[in-house]
Enzyme design. Structure first.
Site, mmCIF file in Angstrom:
data_model
loop_
_atom_site.group_PDB
_atom_site.id
_atom_site.type_symbol
_atom_site.label_atom_id
_atom_site.label_comp_id
_atom_site.label_asym_id
_atom_site.label_seq_id
_atom_site.Cartn_x
_atom_site.Cartn_y
_atom_site.Cartn_z
ATOM 1 N N ASP A 1 3.784 -8.425 0.893
ATOM 2 C CA ASP A 1 4.299 -9.284 1.951
ATOM 3 C C ASP A 1 3.388 -10.458 2.283
ATOM 4 O OD1 ASP A 1 2.388 -7.595 3.076
ATOM 5 O OD2 ASP A 1 3.717 -6.796 4.622
ATOM 6 N N HIS B 1 0.776 -1.245 0.000
ATOM 7 C CA HIS B 1 0.000 0.000 0.000
ATOM 8 C C HIS B 1 0.808 1.297 0.000
ATOM 9 C CE1 HIS B 1 -3.141 -2.796 0.990
ATOM 10 N NE2 HIS B 1 -2.738 -2.955 2.231
#
Length: 465
Positions: free
Chosen positions: A225, A72
């Site tokens: 991730d 993000h």
């Protein structure tokens, strides 16, 4: 022996693992820290990557490298490739009002249908709205927008050309302007940023070659991730990954996308061409820390106490909303302890209630995924909180599925390394590496414990209105 390298560029640190491309055997690894804060100049990530590579003994013998990174974060680049301003990280909440405005303008269901996710402050699109509103000069200077892992892959390539920016579906799906079916939604980018004429990273397939470094090392597309961890664990449809860090994350590999208008589920994509719907809780491992502090014990003793108490803690329930909560969405809530009697006023009962409250909150997140049609056959328990023997032993009873606790490892970096090996083979699926050793835990479901927790959870909600 051909080696591959995987990078985990997280909020706190950068980890590099170097593994055998065929077997996955670990050859060496290194680590370096990142600066604290929710606003970081990307140069700090590059410096940490170089330090971690050096700590791992360099990249001699490495044939391919891939980067998995924190999702993000907003990285804005000028036409000449300069970083316009420090990156706003996923945990920077200054765009909370921008997120609400975007939802109000288009509607939660429309966002969920378009991108799989209802915007919250972590999502990149909300940060771009904030930038356009509060820093118009920086917005005007922005010629390209990318994510942290995209930027590091681009730096590793070393050309400096904006057209060489690449990403993958897994990370792109967390921007708020990408449809998990595979295309950017530039209309949503324009809604957020006021324009759509910026360069966005080219979206590569799971094993596509992203070019080479100046030294000839091939580059994988990288990923986010959570997708990297799933790939590192070898998760397949039906597998749930329950990560117990500062926050709790429940994600699952799914063959189908989700579109949850409540905002509980973020409909991300995986690093393997499938989907990775995810639900998060704000309270995870620190619930155990708080219980240790209250009782004046260490984590080993907390586990021993919890396992000595009966299931259900004799009716004692801890609702662990110590920092508000996201699942369910109650940002102003506080924790609550209910059912305290003379019989339950013991360290063992409180320890058990803390573990059961933590797991019941994660159970709420898993229930949301299952209700959306996501298959859940077993759960991998990872992260710092997974080291608790009480958490591992009690988890299958409250999550309702068998639990595997892998040996602690660098699963995000391992997923990136496995992707790098996939780029080398060019096969239809990622190479099969031997999985990490894992303890298996099974238990009879305890629906009464979850039902009691749900009752108290709703009582707490009524009181706090």
């Amino acid at each position: 022996m051909t080696l591959v390298a995987g990078v985990d560029s997280s909020t706190q640190s950068c980890t590099v693992v170097v593994r055998d491309a065929e077997t996955g055997a670990l050859a060496r690894q290194g680590r370096a820290t990142h600066p604290t804060g929710t606003e970081v100049h990307p140069d700090a990530w590059w410096d940490a990557l170089q330090a971690a590579i050096a700590d791992a003994g360099g990249l001699d013998g490495v044939g391919a490298i891939a980067v998995a990174g924190q999702q993000h974060g907003m990285v804005c680049l000028s036409a000449d490739g300069r970083v316009v301003r420090p990156a706003l990280l996923w945990n920077d909440t200054r765009s909370a009002q921008a997120a609400q405005d975007l939802v109000d303008e288009l509607g939660a269901q429309a966002w969920a249908d378009a991108t799989g996710t209802v915007p919250v402050a972590s999502i990149t699109a909300t940060k771009l709205r904030w930038l356009a509103t509060h820093e118009p000069d920086n917005a005007a200077a922005t010629a390209a927008v990318c994510l942290p892992h995209d930027w590091l892959t681009w730096k590793l390539r070393g050309t400096g050309a904006l057209d060489d920016l690449v990403t993958d579906r897994g990370d792109a799906s967390g921007t708020g302007y990408f449809a998990t079916t595979g295309e950017y939604r530039r209309d949503l980018l324009a809604r957020a940023f006021g324009r759509d004429d910026v360069v966005l990273p080219r979206v590569l397939g799971p094993s596509d070659d992203a070019g080479t470094t100046p030294d000839g090392i091939r580059l994988g597309p990288g990923t986010g991730d959570n997708a990297g961890a799933a790939l590192g664990l070898g998760a397949v449809p039906g597998d749930v990954v329950v990560s117990l860090g500062t926050s709790g994350v429940v994600s699952a590999v799914s063959p189908k996308p989700t579109a949850d208008a409540t905002g509980i589920i973020a409909g991300f994509a995986s690093a393997t061409g499938e989907y990775l719907p995810l639900a998060a809780t704000l309270n995870a491992a620190r619930v155990l820390d708080a219980a240790c502090a209250l009782l004046g014990v260490d984590h080993a003793e907390l586990s021993r106490l919890a396992l000595s108490a009966p299931a259900g803690s004799g009716g004692l329930v801890l609702v662990p909303y110590l920092e508000g909560e996201r699942t369910p969405n109650r940002p102003d809530a506080t924790g609550a302890l209910h059912g305290l009697t003379l019989a339950t006023s013991t360290p063992a009962h409180l320890a058990r209630a803390a573990v059961e409250g933590l797991l019941s909150g994660l159970g709420d997140a898993l229930d949301a995924l299952v209700a959306a049609g996501v298959p859940a056959r077993r759960a991998f328990l990872v992260g710092g909180g997974a080291r608790s023997d009480a958490v591992a032993a009690i988890a299958p009873a409250l999550l309702g599925v068998p639990v595997l606790r892998p040996t602690p490892g660098e699963y995000v970096a391992d997923g990136a390394a496995r992707q790098a090996a996939w780029v080398l083979t060019g096969g239809p699926s990622a190479p099969v590496w031997s999985g990490a050793d894992a303890e298996s835990f099974e238990a009879e479901p305890q629906p009464a414990v979850r039902e009691r927790y749900a009752q108290v959870r709703e009582m707490t909600a009524v009181r706090l209105r």
